[in-house]
Write a protein that holds these residues in place. Structure first.
Motif, mmCIF file in Angstrom:
data_model
loop_
_atom_site.group_PDB
_atom_site.id
_atom_site.type_symbol
_atom_site.label_atom_id
_atom_site.label_comp_id
_atom_site.label_asym_id
_atom_site.label_seq_id
_atom_site.Cartn_x
_atom_site.Cartn_y
_atom_site.Cartn_z
ATOM 1 N N ALA A 2 0.851 -1.132 0.165
ATOM 2 C CA ALA A 2 -0.234 0.038 -0.083
ATOM 3 C C ALA A 2 0.778 1.262 0.011
ATOM 4 C CB ALA A 2 -0.977 -0.068 1.321
ATOM 5 N N ARG A 3 1.994 1.421 0.815
ATOM 6 C CA ARG A 3 2.704 2.389 0.770
ATOM 7 C C ARG A 3 3.423 2.652 -0.445
ATOM 8 N NH1 ARG A 3 6.137 3.117 6.563
ATOM 9 N NH2 ARG A 3 4.094 2.992 7.730
ATOM 10 N N LEU A 4 3.955 1.808 -1.062
ATOM 11 C CA LEU A 4 4.589 1.725 -2.558
ATOM 12 C C LEU A 4 3.653 1.723 -3.503
ATOM 13 C CD1 LEU A 4 7.338 -0.726 -1.687
ATOM 14 C CD2 LEU A 4 7.629 1.673 -1.797
ATOM 15 N N GLY A 5 2.289 1.471 -3.278
ATOM 16 C CA GLY A 5 1.344 1.482 -4.747
ATOM 17 C C GLY A 5 1.664 0.698 -5.517
ATOM 18 N N GLU A 25 15.106 23.271 1.217
ATOM 19 C CA GLU A 25 14.036 23.567 0.095
ATOM 20 C C GLU A 25 13.802 22.369 -0.813
ATOM 21 O OE1 GLU A 25 10.860 26.102 -1.136
ATOM 22 O OE2 GLU A 25 11.581 25.365 0.655
ATOM 23 N N PHE A 26 14.752 21.867 -1.524
ATOM 24 C CA PHE A 26 14.982 20.838 -2.357
ATOM 25 C C PHE A 26 14.240 19.790 -1.833
ATOM 26 C CE2 PHE A 26 17.566 17.758 -5.035
ATOM 27 C CZ PHE A 26 16.816 17.750 -6.128
ATOM 28 N N ALA A 27 14.661 19.314 -0.694
ATOM 29 C CA ALA A 27 14.071 17.898 0.119
ATOM 30 C C ALA A 27 12.567 18.399 0.318
ATOM 31 C CB ALA A 27 14.845 17.900 1.433
ATOM 32 N N ARG A 28 12.390 19.514 0.472
ATOM 33 C CA ARG A 28 10.733 19.734 0.979
ATOM 34 C C ARG A 28 9.995 19.659 -0.195
ATOM 35 N NH1 ARG A 28 7.157 23.371 0.581
ATOM 36 N NH2 ARG A 28 8.324 24.974 -0.618
ATOM 37 N N LEU A 29 10.546 20.041 -1.417
ATOM 38 C CA LEU A 29 9.852 20.384 -2.578
ATOM 39 C C LEU A 29 9.662 18.814 -3.082
ATOM 40 C CD1 LEU A 29 10.767 23.430 -4.141
ATOM 41 C CD2 LEU A 29 8.677 23.281 -3.189
ATOM 42 N N LEU A 30 10.713 18.084 -3.157
ATOM 43 C CA LEU A 30 10.618 16.483 -3.562
ATOM 44 C C LEU A 30 9.912 15.864 -2.908
ATOM 45 C CD1 LEU A 30 14.612 15.966 -4.103
ATOM 46 C CD2 LEU A 30 12.485 16.022 -5.838
ATOM 47 N N GLU A 68 4.416 12.980 -2.651
ATOM 48 C CA GLU A 68 3.228 12.735 -1.954
ATOM 49 C C GLU A 68 1.888 12.715 -2.761
ATOM 50 O OE1 GLU A 68 2.977 15.049 1.768
ATOM 51 O OE2 GLU A 68 4.787 14.327 2.495
ATOM 52 N N ILE A 69 1.971 13.351 -3.802
ATOM 53 C CA ILE A 69 1.086 13.473 -4.863
ATOM 54 C C ILE A 69 0.735 12.108 -5.602
ATOM 55 C CG2 ILE A 69 0.050 14.666 -7.017
ATOM 56 C CD1 ILE A 69 2.092 16.742 -6.315
#
Length: 146
Positions: free
Chosen positions: A62-65, A133-138, A143-144
């Protein structure tokens, strides 16, 4: 139709394509460091198992889809290499808990250390705020649901 897309969207598509190509190359390399017979996409499974310590196959799927059947085949391959083990789930006798073996943990940690050193060298000239910021945006992008 492509001309109708805004330039920033086309730039994101281009950069993601480059990132994925580079990621595949790195995955091949790091998978071989963990075990010569390891499939490149299995590194991600090992990362989740290392992070979770122990997890049920259905929860990991489920986590990996991905489907349970696909994941089960991949886990079987990791078990045959001595990297992953299944233990009975104490709360449900029909289920099993997946975890890294000691050998799997050692090999994964060594390969991951090498990968993190490579990231450090690649990003060492970036300001800390840019890396954060790079880590946050990735993370936000990942999560989408696709």
């Amino acid at each position: 139709m492509d001309d109708e897309l805004p330039e920033p969207l086309r730039a994101v598509e281009h950069e993601l394509t480059v990132l994925l190509r580079r990621g595949r190359a790195v995955s091949w390399e790091i998978a071989r460091e963990v075990h010569p017979n390891l499939e490149p996409n299995a590194y991600g499974l090992l990362l989740w198992l290392r992070r979770c310590d122990s997890i049920r196959l259905t929860d990991l799927a489920a986590r990996l889809g991905i489907g349970k059947g696909t994941l089960s085949r991949q886990i079987n391959g990791l078990e045959s290499l001595g990297l992953v083990r299944r233990d009975p789930d104490p709360t449900d006798r029909r289920a099993a808990q997946l975890s890294l073996t000691e050998q799997g943990r050692q090999r994964f940690d060594a390969a991951r250390s090498a990968r993190l050193r490579q990231f450090r060298r690649t990003l060492e000239d970036w300001p800390t705020r840019d890396v954060e910021e790079f880590a946050r945006l990735l993370s936000r992008f990942n999560e989408i649901p696709l």
